[in-house]
Scaffold this active site. Structure first.
Site, mmCIF file in Angstrom:
data_model
loop_
_atom_site.group_PDB
_atom_site.id
_atom_site.type_symbol
_atom_site.label_atom_id
_atom_site.label_comp_id
_atom_site.label_asym_id
_atom_site.label_seq_id
_atom_site.Cartn_x
_atom_site.Cartn_y
_atom_site.Cartn_z
ATOM 1 N N GLU A 122 -5.591 0.949 -42.279
ATOM 2 C CA GLU A 122 -6.963 0.464 -42.113
ATOM 3 C C GLU A 122 -7.835 1.380 -41.268
ATOM 4 O O GLU A 122 -9.064 1.229 -41.247
ATOM 5 C CB GLU A 122 -6.940 -0.952 -41.527
ATOM 6 C CG GLU A 122 -6.398 -1.970 -42.515
ATOM 7 C CD GLU A 122 -6.471 -3.392 -42.003
ATOM 8 O OE1 GLU A 122 -6.592 -3.578 -40.771
ATOM 9 O OE2 GLU A 122 -6.397 -4.322 -42.823
ATOM 10 N N GLU A 125 17.074 -1.394 -41.010
ATOM 11 C CA GLU A 125 16.751 -1.215 -39.588
ATOM 12 C C GLU A 125 17.923 -0.647 -38.793
ATOM 13 O O GLU A 125 17.748 -0.158 -37.682
ATOM 14 C CB GLU A 125 16.276 -2.529 -38.976
ATOM 15 C CG GLU A 125 17.329 -3.579 -38.759
ATOM 16 C CD GLU A 125 16.774 -4.805 -38.051
ATOM 17 O OE1 GLU A 125 17.334 -5.164 -36.999
ATOM 18 O OE2 GLU A 125 15.785 -5.381 -38.528
#
Length: 305
Positions: A87, A118
């Protein structure tokens, strides 16, 4: 912290005594419990703002020096990091590649569960293979112990990059090995261990504040107006004209004309409208002011042009 099998748990993994009966509550009461717990998140974030300010200053120093910011995360944390990085391009006109996000499991993990990723330390090392001294690497992990993030931060620091950890665990074992540890203590989740909830909300607040503050400090706004936004559709082009009108007091038609004369550069148009100077002079002084409109206007006022 509590311990299980001798292993100390983060507060986010503890059981919340205020939500033990949620499976027997009415819908509205269940929602009230969740909402009440959420109220404490911005309070927890407020307590770590002095530390966050240090991280922002590191980011400003890096970006102003031509370096990059890297986010590294897994699961919810990684998705929030990707969202924040993406963004910045339309909101602040940031050049692609200046703030990049690496998520464990790659783009597949954006829309699919990839919990096993992860634990992949080799992937964490690979994620920061392009990091150089002067960059800033921000690890995002609610637990503060994700192997993917831990490995990435360790390698980044060895390369001479500055390192920041954003977690919900003030006692994170990674925390002592980074330059800055931003750790709002959001406490036990409504649903035990579900860090997509309060911990995730805190990470969203922290990264929003981190990146927005850095962009403002870099001159990517004028007052609280998005002067550097990319207007890629009709809605945003209308917003860009409204921003010019709001900033300058000029009518929309005059702003549209100035915008066209400035070659579509809203910040140059803004300076020409406020200072009454030429496009060439506005562009020159903005370059000298490194994009800071207030500085550019003071420079023009000082020299009477």
């Amino acid at each position: 912290m509590t311990a299980v099998d001798g292993r100390r748990l983060a507060r986010t993994e503890e059981r919340n005594p205020r939500s033990t009966s949620i499976d027997r509550m009415s819908t509205i009461d269940l929602l009230r419990v969740i909402n009440t717990e959420d109220h404490g998140v911005p309070v927890a974030v407020a307590e770590v703002l002095p530390v966050l300010a240090i991280a922002v200053d590191l980011a400003v120093e890096a970006l102003s020096g031509g370096h990059r910011i890297h986010y590294v995360g897994a699961g919810t944390s990684g998705r929030i990091a990707v969202l924040d990085a993406a963004e910045l391009i339309p909101t602040f006109g940031l050049e692609p590649g200046r703030v990049v996000a690496h998520i464990a499991g790659g783009t597949h993990a954006l829309t699919n569960p990839s919990e096993d990723a992860e634990d992949d330390e080799e992937a964490g090392v690979a994620a920061v293979s392009g990091v150089v001294a002067g960059d800033v690497v921000v690890g995002v992990t609610a637990s503060g112990r994700t192997p993917y993030v831990r490995a990435a931060l360790a390698v980044a620091r060895a390369k001479g990059a500055r390192t920041v950890l954003v977690s919900a665990n003030p006692a994170s074992p990674i925390g002592a090995a980074v330059d800055v540890h931003v750790a709002p203590d959001t406490g036990p989740e409504v649903l035990t261990g579900s860090t997509r909830m309060k911990a995730g909300t805190a990470q969203k607040l922290v990264l929003n504040a981190f990146s927005t503050a850095a962009m403002v400090r870099l001159g990517r706004t004028y007052s609280n107006l998005m002067t550097d936004m990319l207007a890629s559709n009709d809605k945003l082009r209308d917003r860009q004209l409204r921003i010019l009108a709001e900033a300058t007091g000029a009518g929309v038609d005059r702003c549209r004309q100035a915008f066209g004369v400035a070659g579509g550069d809203a910040k140059v148009a803004l300076v020409t409208l406020i200072a009454g100077t030429s496009v060439e002079r506005a562009r020159q002084v903005l370059a000298e002011a490194r994009g800071h409109v207030h500085v550019a206007l003071r420079m023009l006022d000082a020299c009477g042009t």
